[in-house]
Design an enzyme around this catalytic site. Structure first.
Site, mmCIF file in Angstrom:
data_model
loop_
_atom_site.group_PDB
_atom_site.id
_atom_site.type_symbol
_atom_site.label_atom_id
_atom_site.label_comp_id
_atom_site.label_asym_id
_atom_site.label_seq_id
_atom_site.Cartn_x
_atom_site.Cartn_y
_atom_site.Cartn_z
ATOM 1 C CD GLU B 280 1.457 -36.733 7.731
ATOM 2 O OE1 GLU B 280 0.198 -36.874 8.343
ATOM 3 O OE2 GLU B 280 2.406 -36.612 8.463
ATOM 4 C CD GLU B 283 1.119 -31.783 3.215
ATOM 5 O OE1 GLU B 283 0.875 -32.708 3.767
ATOM 6 O OE2 GLU B 283 0.850 -30.640 3.580
ATOM 7 C CB CYS B 300 -2.106 -37.615 13.010
ATOM 8 S SG CYS B 300 -0.437 -38.221 13.247
ATOM 9 C CB SER B 320 1.473 -32.626 7.350
ATOM 10 O OG SER B 320 0.199 -33.114 6.387
ATOM 11 C CE LYS B 359 -6.782 -37.667 17.217
ATOM 12 N NZ LYS B 359 -6.433 -37.392 15.920
ATOM 13 C CD GLU B 362 -8.146 -33.681 15.281
ATOM 14 O OE1 GLU B 362 -8.469 -34.922 15.976
ATOM 15 O OE2 GLU B 362 -7.116 -33.482 14.683
ATOM 16 C CD GLU B 367 -9.677 -24.840 12.435
ATOM 17 O OE1 GLU B 367 -10.321 -25.135 13.149
ATOM 18 O OE2 GLU B 367 -8.590 -24.221 12.642
ATOM 19 C CB CYS B 504 -2.396 -42.889 20.279
ATOM 20 S SG CYS B 504 -2.215 -41.487 19.247
HETATM 21 S S1 SF4 Z 1 -3.484 -39.697 22.344
HETATM 22 FE FE1 SF4 Z 1 -1.687 -38.354 22.735
HETATM 23 S S2 SF4 Z 1 -0.401 -38.658 21.249
HETATM 24 FE FE2 SF4 Z 1 -2.134 -39.502 20.349
HETATM 25 S S3 SF4 Z 1 -3.495 -38.144 19.299
HETATM 26 FE FE3 SF4 Z 1 -4.223 -37.783 21.446
HETATM 27 S S4 SF4 Z 1 -2.872 -36.339 22.286
HETATM 28 FE FE4 SF4 Z 1 -1.887 -36.943 20.570
#
Ligand code: SF4
Ligand SMILES: Cc1cc2nc3c(=O)[nH]c(=O)nc-3n(C[C@H](O)[C@H](O)[C@H](O)COP(=O)(O)O)c2cc1C
Ligand code: SF4
Ligand code: SF4
Ligand code: SF4
Ligand code: SF4
Ligand code: SF4
Ligand code: SF4
Ligand code: SF4
Ligand code: FES
Ligand code: FES
Ligand code: FES
Ligand code: FES
Lengths: 165, 665, 627
Positions: B280, B283, B300, B320, B359, B362, B367, B504
């Site tokens: 990153e 980049e 991220c 990014s 996550k 995600e 992808e 986080c």
């Molecule tokens: S804990 Fe919250 S800030 Fe951290 S990656 Fe997950 S959603 Fe984003």
């Protein structure tokens, strides 16, 4: 989709434009849309949310809060039998039963299958002096009996019948 | 008259020091008033009525919505208050549907805890459950409206703090419910999976969608090689589940526990965070040099990424292209491990342990799949890990700390501080600063980006190259910043966004702490860890150097792009497959997009133009006009589909051309 | 700068134009009379007068020699509607149908005679009362707010002006805001919307809160079932509300106003909209209110069907386009109201009274009513009485006067007078309490009512006869509040649900004495711990019926019997074999075939099959069916 015509979006757009895309005018906007389509189709609510820059859950929250808004298609004639105090003590419950029985509405049903009538209750139509009362699409009838109430509805049915023939 | 600015709380005199309500003041006096609907960072709602106290001369008043006035005499527990509180709980329990024994909320339920604390031993009212359907559609959160007490905490969290508003109140009175729009499944609306709502929800109505059973099965299965990867923020929070202080780094114990549970290897997501900085940062440098796609936004945080895709997709190319540390590590492990341990990709199971519910979403993105198997198989949150540990009876506090497996277990402080807001920026500066100045910087601490504010702005001058940065956390703040960028009132080169307030460390999957300072302590814990490590700069990580030498070549190389980068795209907020018109076989279908993106780019005007064209040429019988929400190309709106052709940046001319061609006019 | 608005010229022109009107026929065009066909009566009057080659003035805008026919707002006696009054003779005709018009015109318009059969006949004395003022219903009232309401043409702004309208606003424009507030404080006018907060004090609070933007809101949500005072004023005298709002605006420094009208009142919406438009066109409202430098304009908004939106913070949320959920006070609207700005929100009747207060002056106004409650109050009088309708009396009037004089006494179900039949009066609708025999001579005002757990409320008065089941009435009100609870706070949302459940159990004979205790305990908590007035007042009907009619509750619970026989579930029909002659009339009426018996022999009812419809009782000419 239930909105048969994309023009609904255009119509809704005009209404929203008239209110200057003002989020505070959500209620009058929904009222006008409902006057146009007799209910609030989901697609139009998403559209309203988009246009006003708010969330669909907010629009849905407002639409589902007020009893005047309906998320399901209502009948062409909305019969509102008053169950306000004055009407209640004058036995409006029986009036309601009579009207529902005449329209053959099942227990959990408020709209006739032909979407001609929807029957609801309302708390006071402001004509308590002539209790018991009901209104049909805004027109108020007072000092009713079971028979006269049913007669009013029968007249509408006959008129509708005639217009179809 | 300073001396007179006091309130008497249960015979104790307490000074008024700017508290916005009696509740805060009473807490300061050392009395824990029961509440369901009060959170200091959100607006006052006043609905649970549990916080009622007695104020002399006023009677019972809700302390959350009463402003302290000098001279007030407050009693927090009178027979009347006690009876009222008990009855409120009785009322709630009577309408509550569910068994505590099997509840997803488990020990964290505040309703259960309060019922116990206040000694409710009997519910004298009739049970009135509502039998509403569960919503398990989301990969990240589970909804059980039967357990909702309508405190509105989640609603305010989602709209006030996160600026999303995916859930709201609907209905009225006894029919009220907290729900996504139109009672849809939460996965079909704009929820960005941050899980913040589950943290404030006092009951089992909103909980984290659990994947522990699948993980347990994988560990138990003989032919699978199961890898665990621990995210930075997990280590300073997991201990709270087992009686350690907030912020205490318990990574060693966690590693030992995971091995004991049967994981075959335990890696550190801080390693791939270091890697992320390499990619990153590089980049960023090339964008700054070329001046293209600035500001660059971090990518991220999957909550933020989804938010961006939904609301600000016109900036999608400013994100990014780096995958998140989780996805980088998953991709690397699945790429390199099959050869190293002689196993098929499909037999390697990658489990990441995250502070985060987003996550989970995600990991399921299209992808991030290769050869039909995802790079990251399962994501469990800090809280879920604690549940697994407890389930297995492992006495966490007594575990002897162990170390990560190599090579993906070596980290620098730069990768560790990814876990808090400002960390990515700080690590990025540690890298880019040295690149730009060409000088080694001994002092690695970048104090300016640290702090508690939801939006922090800093500007650097590295030997003439100016970098203007913003550090943002909480998506309502992100909205403010993005709107500013859009309308030109703000401009930056680099913007770090973390969906969760504070980053986080305060993720949706972290333990729900009774300690109000937990978030701060966790952040301090990460900075402390950074300090204690020998290396602080990602570029100094020897294993990262190895990786480039042996596999990737240089940052942003072709291979690096293949493994570690991706692209983001516009995403519709509300899934709606219902608005397209049924195909009328003999008519040409024309769909105009009425999503936000297209709306602001003029789809309404286009519609009027098209309808008048159709009417003017008497084409009503040959064309069927329909509407749709979002072809997911919002940045190229207005989008119109005519027949099977999708026209972006559509104008009247373009549409008429296509109509003319397709209808052979 | 626009032209100054010349009210005097308008008034003069109106008087000129009407000087030669010989007779003025006022047909009530309130919701009630329209429901009875009043519009057809108006048409007929015009037609008949025209037919006779005479000129009829509809809207007064030119010098015309002849007759005026006009609609008015509610004249209060809706039960007898459509009502027609004829001026200057002050004759009132009741239940007028189009067929009667010809005769009225012949006798009372062209001549000065009376159509006896259309005059009100008072049952108790059997006498006819052709003159409006002499009708017992009107005789004992004191019309202040309603004075213009049933007389003037609400659609004619000039008539309002000619009667001194907008002069008080003009006067106020010359005063400082402090002065206006202080006069209002001196009048002692208390809010008529329910809480009874002094209007002047509220204005003064809003005045003192500095802000570049302030609002005035007129609360016309009137959701109390069985109350229609505000609707009558909005329909009958909309300009007085506008004038009241203008004065309020000047008192606090507001430049924008809203009238929030309940959507079930389409006529009120229409009239107030038209009135606002007329006032704008006359330059009374707008960028230069009354030709001054101050802007003030009014938007009319229709509610969308939520009783709780009558509560001020909920109403504000609704105007802001949100769910109508109340929020904790403080902050009060006068501090932080609409869009966060200081806002005065007053009831329709309050605002409509304001111009009158200024006109008479504080001292004069205070002469009406009691020392702590000045002025008059309108009530919607309904229930088991001879005459129902809209009434207005000074504060301090007694129930006895209202029930026995104005309403003409208590009646049976059949409508016949029932001298001993009085049981109770529910005052203040679902938020109020009940008054009984012992309160008949208590002066009606804020303090006295509060002291016994009732309230003036918005002004619903439902008279109930001895056949009314008080438990069922409490249940009815609870059902209403439960339906209308916004659902925000726990005690109201869940508490009213459980209270309703227990009350239903009682009326169905399923409850225990423990449940009764629980009901009482719960009522106390809901009253004390609810967030807004809806929840706080919801238990009132329960608590007050429990206070005065506890034995009725106990009877339902312990003996599973409804003393009045109103609770269907507790009714048991049987046939008295002594009286039954076996005629079989009841058998034919019974919908479920529950009655059997040999011809000419006593019949019996099978309790299993009986659905308690009561048809047999109505059918039996021998009084053999017992309930
Ligand atoms: S804990 Fe919250 S800030 Fe951290 S990656 Fe997950 S959603 Fe984003
Ligand atoms: C549930 C509830 C309903 C109310 N409904 C009305 C109403 O319909 N009309 C009204 O004027 N005030 C109503 N009020 C009172 C208003 O909140 C407010 O006190 C009033 O409009 C103030 O005006 P006033 O001071 O002139 O009375 C209601 C209050 C509550 C709690
Ligand atoms: S939400 Fe709490 S009280 Fe309800 S079932 Fe779950 S643990 Fe029990
Ligand atoms: S707490 Fe009591 S009720 Fe619950 S499981 Fe244990 S013994 Fe059973
Ligand atoms: S997970 Fe986040 S975005 Fe989704 S509903 Fe909860 S708070 Fe809102
Ligand atoms: S889901 Fe949870 S946080 Fe949201 S309102 Fe219900 S109980 Fe409160
Ligand atoms: S008392 Fe009832 S109406 Fe008022 S806020 Fe609470 S739930 Fe809503
Ligand atoms: S009350 Fe009705 S159902 Fe019962 S016996 Fe009489 S007629 Fe039949
Ligand atoms: S109608 Fe009366 S008298 Fe006749 S059979 Fe029935 S109960 Fe007996
Ligand atoms: S109660 Fe029925 S009209 Fe008022
Ligand atoms: S915390 Fe005060 S009402 Fe909920
Ligand atoms: S709004 Fe997304 S493509 Fe139109
Ligand atoms: S509406 Fe005519 S008297 Fe009331």
């Amino acid at each position: 989709m239930s909105v048969q015509n994309i023009l609904a979006f255009e119509k809704a757009g005009q209404i929203i434009e008239k209110y200057g895309y003002n989020r505070a005018k959500l209620i009058p906007i929904l009222q006008e849309i409902q006057n146009e389509y007799r209910y609030l189709p989901e697609e139009l609510m998403v559209y309203v949310a988009t246009m006003l820059g708010t969330t669909s859950s907010h629009v849905y929250g407002v639409a589902s809060f007020y009893s005047h808004f309906t998320l399901k298609l209502k009948g062409k004639y909305v019969v509102r039998v008053c169950d306000g105090t004055a009407c209640h003590v004058k036995k409006s419950t029986r009036l309601l039963e009579a009207v529902r029985a005449h329209l053959r509405l099942a227990e959990d049903q408020n709209t006739t299958p032909d979407f001609l009538f929807t029957v609801e209750t309302v708390a006071c139509l402001g004509t308590c002096g002539r209790a018991p009362a009901m209104s049909i699409n805004g027109e108020v009838y007072g000092l009713l009996t079971d028979e006269t109430a049913v007669a009013v509805i029968r007249d509408i049915q006959d008129k509708e019948q005639a217009s179809h023939e | 008259m300073k001396t007179n600015q006091t309130v008497t709380v249960d015979n104790k005199v307490v000074p008024i020091e700017g508290e916005r309500n009696l509740l805060e003041l009473i807490r300061k006096a050392g009395v824990e008033i029961p509440t369901f609907c009060y959170h200091s960072e959100m607006s006052i709602y006043g609905a649970c009525r549990l916080c009622m106290v007695d104020v002399e001369g006023m009677g019972m008043v809700p302390s959350c919505s009463t402003v302290p006035r000098a001279g007030m005499v407050v009693k927090t527990s009178t027979p009347e208050i006690r009876e009222t509180r008990k009855m409120i709980l009785e009322l709630l329990l009577a309408s509550h549907q569910g068994d505590c024994q099997t509840c997803r909320k488990g020990d964290d339920c505040r309703l259960l805890a309060l019922a116990n604390r206040l000694g409710v031993r009997d519910v004298r009212f009739k049970k009135k459950g509502r039998n509403l359907p569960l919503d398990l559609s989301s990969p990240s959160i589970a909804r059980d409206p039967n357990k909702c007490i309508l405190c509105g905490d989640c609603v305010r969290m989602c709209s006030e703090i996160q600026g999303v508003g995916a859930i709201g109140f609907a209905g009225r009175g006894a029919h009220s419910i907290v729900t996504p729009c139109f009672n849809r499944e939460i996965a079909a609306v704009e929820c960005i999976d941050c899980g913040q709502c589950t943290k404030v929800c006092p009951t089992g109505a909103l909980t984290i969608k659990s994947d522990t059973t699948e993980v347990f099965k994988a560990i138990q299965s003989q032919d699978k090689y199961v890898v665990a990867a621990i995210a930075p923020a997990v280590r300073v929070a997991i201990g709270e589940e087992f009686g350690l202080d907030a912020g205490a780094n318990a990574v060693g114990k966690t590693i030992a526990t995971l091995r004991m549970m049967g994981f075959d290897a335990v890696y550190d997501v801080s390693y791939s965070a270091d890697l992320t900085i390499m990619e990153e940062g590089t980049e960023l440098l090339s964008r700054v040099t070329s001046g293209e796609n600035l500001p660059m936004f971090t990518s991220c945080c999957p909550g933020w990424v989804k938010f961006m895709e939904q609301y600000y997709s016109d900036f999608a190319s400013n994100l990014s292209t780096c995958k998140s540390p989780q996805q980088m590590l998953g991709a690397l492990v699945k790429e390199t491990l099959p050869d190293a341990i002689k196993k098929d990709r499909k037999d390697i199971v990658f489990v990441s342990i995250m502070p985060c519910t987003a996550k989970k979403f995600e990991a399921r993105r299209e992808e991030f799949k290769a050869a039909d198997s995802p790079d990251v198989d399962y994501v469990i949150t800090t809280h879920e890990l604690a549940l697994l540990i407890r389930e297995q009876g492992i006495v966490f506090s007594e575990m002897e700390p162990e170390a990560f497996d190599m090579p993906y277990g070596f980290n620098t402080g730069g990768g560790v501080i990814f876990g808090n807001s400002g960390g990515v920026s700080e690590a990025a500066i540690r890298f880019t600063g040295e690149k730009l100045t060409g000088k080694k910087n001994e002092d690695y601490v970048i104090r300016e980006v640290r702090g508690e504010d939801g939006v922090r702005e800093v500007e650097y001058d590295f030997s003439g190259t100016k970098l203007k940065m913003a550090v943002v956390s909480g998506l309502a703040n992100a909205r403010t910043v993005m709107n500013g960028i859009r309308d030109g009132s703000r401009s930056y080169d680099f913007v770090e966004v973390m969906a969760c307030p504070g980053g986080c460390v305060n993720g949706g999957g972290q333990p729900v702490s009774v300690d109000r300072l937990a978030r701060k302590k966790r952040t301090e814990g990460l900075y402390r860890t950074d300090k204690m490590l020998q290396l602080h700069k990602p570029q100094e990580n020897p294993y990262i150097k190895d990786l480039y030498d042996n596999l990737l070549g240089v940052p942003n190389s072709h291979k690096a792009h293949e493994l570690l980068h991706t692209n983001y795209h516009a995403r519709s907020r509300i899934k709606s497959d219902r608005i397209e018109q049924p195909a009328e076989t003999d008519k040409l279908p024309v769909s105009i997009c009425f999503g936000t993106g297209c709306f602001i780019r003029g789809s309404q005007k286009l519609l009027s133009q098209l309808t008048s064209f159709i009417a003017g040429n008497e084409l009503e019988d040959r064309v069927s006009l329909g509407a749709t929400f979002c072809f997911e190309q919002c940045d190229k709106g207005p989008v119109v589909r005519i027949g099977d052709e999708t026209i972006t940046h559509c104008t009247r001319v373009k549409a008429v051309e296509a109509l003319t061609e397709k209808l052979h006019l | 700068m626009s032209e100054a608005v010349d009210l005097k010229a308008r008034a003069k022109a109106y008087q000129e134009n009407t000087r030669d009107i010989k007779k003025r026929v006022v047909v009530c065009a309130g919701t009630g009379c329209i429901a009875g066909g009043a519009l057809k009566v108006i048409d007929k009057f015009e037609a008949v007068i025209r037919e006779k080659g005479l000129s009829v003035a509809l809207t007064i805008n030119k010098h015309e020699d002849g007759y005026q026919v006009t609609g008015s707002g509610c004249q209060g006696f809706c039960q007898m509607g459509p009502v027609v009054t004829i001026h200057p003779d002050n004759i009132m005709y009741c239940k007028v149908a189009p067929e009667d018009v010809e005769e009225i015109v012949e006798k009372s318009v062209l001549k000065d005679g009376i159509v006896d059969r259309l005059a009100y006949t008072h049952k108790p004395d059997g006498k006819a009362y052709p003159k409006k003022d002499e009708i017992p219903f009107y005789r004992d009232q004191h019309h202040v707010v309603l004075q213009k309401c049933g007389n003037i043409d609400p659609s004619d702004i000039n008539e309002y002006i000619a009667l001194g309208g907008y002069a008080q606003a003009e006067q106020a424009a010359k005063m400082t805001s402090e002065e206006i507030c202080s006069v209002m404080m001196d009048t002692g006018l208390k809010g008529r919307g329910g809480a009874g907060f002094p209007a002047g004090k509220k204005w003064d609070m809003a005045r003192q809160n500095e802000s570049e933007k302030k609002y005035v809101i007129c609360n016309g949500d009137e959701g109390d079932p069985g109350a229609f005072m505000d609707s009558a004023v909005m329909e009958g005298n909309p300009h007085s509300i506008i004038e009241g709002m203008m004065i309020a605006a000047m008192a606090i420094g507001a430049d924008e106003g809203y009238v929030y009208v309940r959507m079930e009142y389409p006529l009120a919406v229409k009239r107030i909209r038209a009135a606002v438009k007329a006032a704008q066109e006359a330059g009374i409202l707008g960028d230069h209110m009354l030709g001054t430098d101050r802007p003030f304009d009014i938007t009319v908004m229709e509610g969308a069907g939520a009783f709780v939106c009558g509560e001020e913070t909920a109403l504000i949320a609704s105007v802001e386009g949100k769910r109508g959920m109340p929020s904790p006070k403080p902050p009060y609207p006068a501090q932080k109201g609409l869009f966060g700005k200081p806002t005065v929100i007053n009831n329709v009747e309050t605002l409509s009274t304001v111009p009158m207060c200024l006109q008479t002056g504080a001292e004069e106004y205070r002469k009406l009513g009691t020392p702590s409650a000045s002025g008059t109050k309108t009530f919607a009088l309904t229930g088991h009485v001879l005459n129902t309708g809209l009434i207005e009396v000074p504060f301090g009037e007694t129930l006895r006067t209202i029930v026995h004089k104005i309403a003409g006494g208590v009646t049976e179900e059949s409508g016949d007078l029932s001298p001993e039949g009085f049981k109770a009066v529910q005052i203040g609708g679902p938020s109020g309490g009940c008054l009984t025999q012992e309160h008949l001579d208590m002066p009606l005002d804020y303090e006295h009512l509060k002291a016994i757990g009732a309230m003036v409320g918005s002004g619903g008065l439902v008279v109930m006869n001895h056949n009314t089941c008080m438990v069922e009435i409490a249940r009815y009100f609870m059902e209403f509040t439960q339906n209308e609870s916004c659902g925000k706070c726990v005690v109201c949302r869940e508490g009213t649900k459980q209270m309703l459940d227990i009350l239903t159990d009682i009326t169905q004979g399923r409850a225990t004495m423990e449940q009764l205790d629980l009901l009482e305990e719960l009522a106390g908590v809901v009253k004390k711990a609810s967030l807004c007035g809806l929840g706080k007042a919801a238990p009132n009907p329960v608590l007050s019926t429990l206070k005065y009619f506890r034995d009725e509750y106990v009877e339902h619970i312990v003996n599973k019997r409804c003393p009045t026989g109103q609770c269907k579930a507790l009714r048991a029909y049987s046939i008295n074999p002594e009286k039954c002659v076996g005629c079989g009339a009841c058998v034919r009426k019974c919908p479920t075939g529950a009655i059997t018996g040999e011809k000419k022999a006593p019949h019996v009812i099978d309790a299993e099959k009986c659905v308690k419809c009561g048809a047999c009782k109505d059918a039996c000419k021998f009084g053999a069916v017992l309930k």
